[in-house]
Design an enzyme around this catalytic site. Structure first.
Site, PDB file in Angstrom:
ATOM      1  N   ARG A  14       0.846  -1.206   0.000  1.00  6.74           N
ATOM      2  CA  ARG A  14       0.000   0.000   0.000  1.00  6.74           C
ATOM      3  C   ARG A  14       0.884   1.261   0.000  1.00  6.74           C
ATOM      4  NH1 ARG A  14      -0.956   4.769   2.340  1.00  6.74           N
ATOM      5  NH2 ARG A  14      -0.345   3.839   4.327  1.00  6.74           N
ATOM      6  N   ASP A  15       1.481   1.559   1.146  1.00  7.09           N
ATOM      7  CA  ASP A  15       2.226   2.818   1.243  1.00  7.09           C
ATOM      8  C   ASP A  15       3.469   2.797   0.355  1.00  7.09           C
ATOM      9  OD1 ASP A  15       2.329   5.379   2.276  1.00  7.09           O
ATOM     10  OD2 ASP A  15       3.643   4.826   3.925  1.00  7.09           O
ATOM     11  N   HIS A 209       9.083   7.402   7.869  1.00  7.23           N
ATOM     12  CA  HIS A 209       9.693   7.560   6.549  1.00  7.23           C
ATOM     13  C   HIS A 209      11.119   8.052   6.736  1.00  7.23           C
ATOM     14  CE1 HIS A 209       6.236   7.059   3.714  1.00  7.23           C
ATOM     15  NE2 HIS A 209       5.614   7.072   4.870  1.00  7.23           N
ATOM     16  N   CYS A 240       4.200   9.676  -0.212  1.00  7.12           N
ATOM     17  CA  CYS A 240       2.783  10.036  -0.119  1.00  7.12           C
ATOM     18  C   CYS A 240       2.477  11.015  -1.233  1.00  7.12           C
ATOM     19  CB  CYS A 240       2.451  10.649   1.236  1.00  7.12           C
ATOM     20  SG  CYS A 240       0.767  11.289   1.315  1.00  7.12           S
ATOM     21  N   ASN A 249       9.495   4.793   2.865  1.00  3.24           N
ATOM     22  CA  ASN A 249       9.333   4.245   4.208  1.00  3.24           C
ATOM     23  C   ASN A 249      10.674   3.711   4.696  1.00  3.24           C
ATOM     24  OD1 ASN A 249       6.182   3.813   4.804  1.00  3.24           O
ATOM     25  ND2 ASN A 249       6.533   3.484   2.625  1.00  3.24           N
TER      26      ASN A 249
END
Ligand code: ZN
Length: 307
Positions: A14-15, A209, A240, A249
């Site tokens: 996801r991220d 992050h 993001c 991340n």
């Protein structure tokens, strides 16, 4: 050290992927999830149920869910921003936990999800309630807990107050996210300690992050202060799309290397993470920022046997 074991959450699918311009195929996302499980991950953020026009990389959320491996021992987390997203996630029948995000500042909350900070807290609480009503669990993340790309410094008291309000909805944890990678370890120590006290016995989860190189130091400070759940993304992928300058991340293999070397159990297999990082680098088509996967293995397997 407050704990000798942490729970690891892989957020790469996801991220990690959401800021990639080239859309990664559903099959490759499933391969990433499968490799994460093989490496030991038992909680994985698999996708987000958001407007595909805003985050095209997540347009295949339903297809990813339909193809998830059947693993009753793994918690699959779907990130949602509103009731519509929650309904979509629940309708898949494959998501075990809804992830809800409240944002610590008004300007970022408006940029990220079109609502004020207070409105984002109420929306997150409603999502958690919806998850529980559907027989799922919910978790809450406080975005921009350590700093905001638009407003700058974020009040620690504000984050603590938000955590208390979110805890009222009955999430499995409250996560503190350094969305733009500005935290320092002393700030992390203070905020994790304060939020732990405010939401006890709920666990604190942390999400860092490595935008400015403080990611691993912040993980260490958080675990030392009693955070029980740590997010990371394979290879250090991520960013993001709504936070200017947000970089990757903390990398799964770097976090696992550091913690396991320090005798903090993560449940993760470093060799499989390193192999997975090399595979992911091929898929993404560039070198990924994680460092351990680029270094010689230490200790070497043969040396380890001699001990
Ligand atoms: Zn993030």
């Amino acid at each position: 050290m407050a704990t000798a074991t942490i729970e690891f959450v892989e957020v790469g699918p996801r991220d990690g992927l959401q800021n990639e311009r080239e859309v990664v195929s559903t099959a490759d996302k499933i391969e990433l999830i499968t490799r994460s499980i093989a490496a030991g991950a038992r909680r994985i953020e698999v996708t987000s149920f958001v407007n595909p026009n805003r985050v095209p990389q997540m347009a295949d959320a339903e297809a990813v869910c339909a193809a998830l491996p059947v693993r009753p021992d793994v918690t699959f987390i779907g990130l949602v921003m509103n009731g519509r997203g929650a309904d979509r996630a629940i309708e898949t029948g494959r998501i075990n936990q809804l992830g809800a995000v409240a944002v610590a500042t008004d300007k970022f909350a408006i940029a990220n999800q079109g609502q004020t900070s207070d409105e984002s807290v109420e929306a997150a609480k409603a999502i958690i309630a919806k998850a529980r009503a559907a027989g799922l669990t919910g978790q809450a993340t406080i975005g921009a807990s350590f700093g905001c790309p638009f407003e700058g410094e974020v009040s620690e008291a504000r984050v603590v107050e938000m955590a208390q309000r979110l805890a009222e909805a009955g999430p499995v944890e409250v996560a503190l996210a350094d969305t733009i990678g500005v935290a320092d370890p002393a700030h992390v120590t203070r905020l994790v300690t304060a939020v732990r006290a405010a939401i006890d016995p709920l666990p604190v989860r942390v999400h860092f992050h490595n935008t400015r190189g403080t990611g691993l130091a912040n993980v260490w400070a958080a675990v030392a202060a009693g955070a029980r759940v740590v997010d990371a993304a394979l290879g250090g992928l991520g960013g993001c799309p709504f936070a200017p300058g947000a970089a990757g991340n903390v990398s799964s293999e770097d976090v696992v290397y550091m913690l396991e070397r320090a005798h903090i159990a993560t449940g993760m297999d470093l060799d499989q993470l390193i192999a997975g990082s090399a595979w992911l680098s091929d898929i993404i088509g560039r070198k990924l920022p994680g460092m351990v996967a680029q270094a010689p293995r230490f200790p070497q397997a043969s040396a380890a046997k001699d001990v």
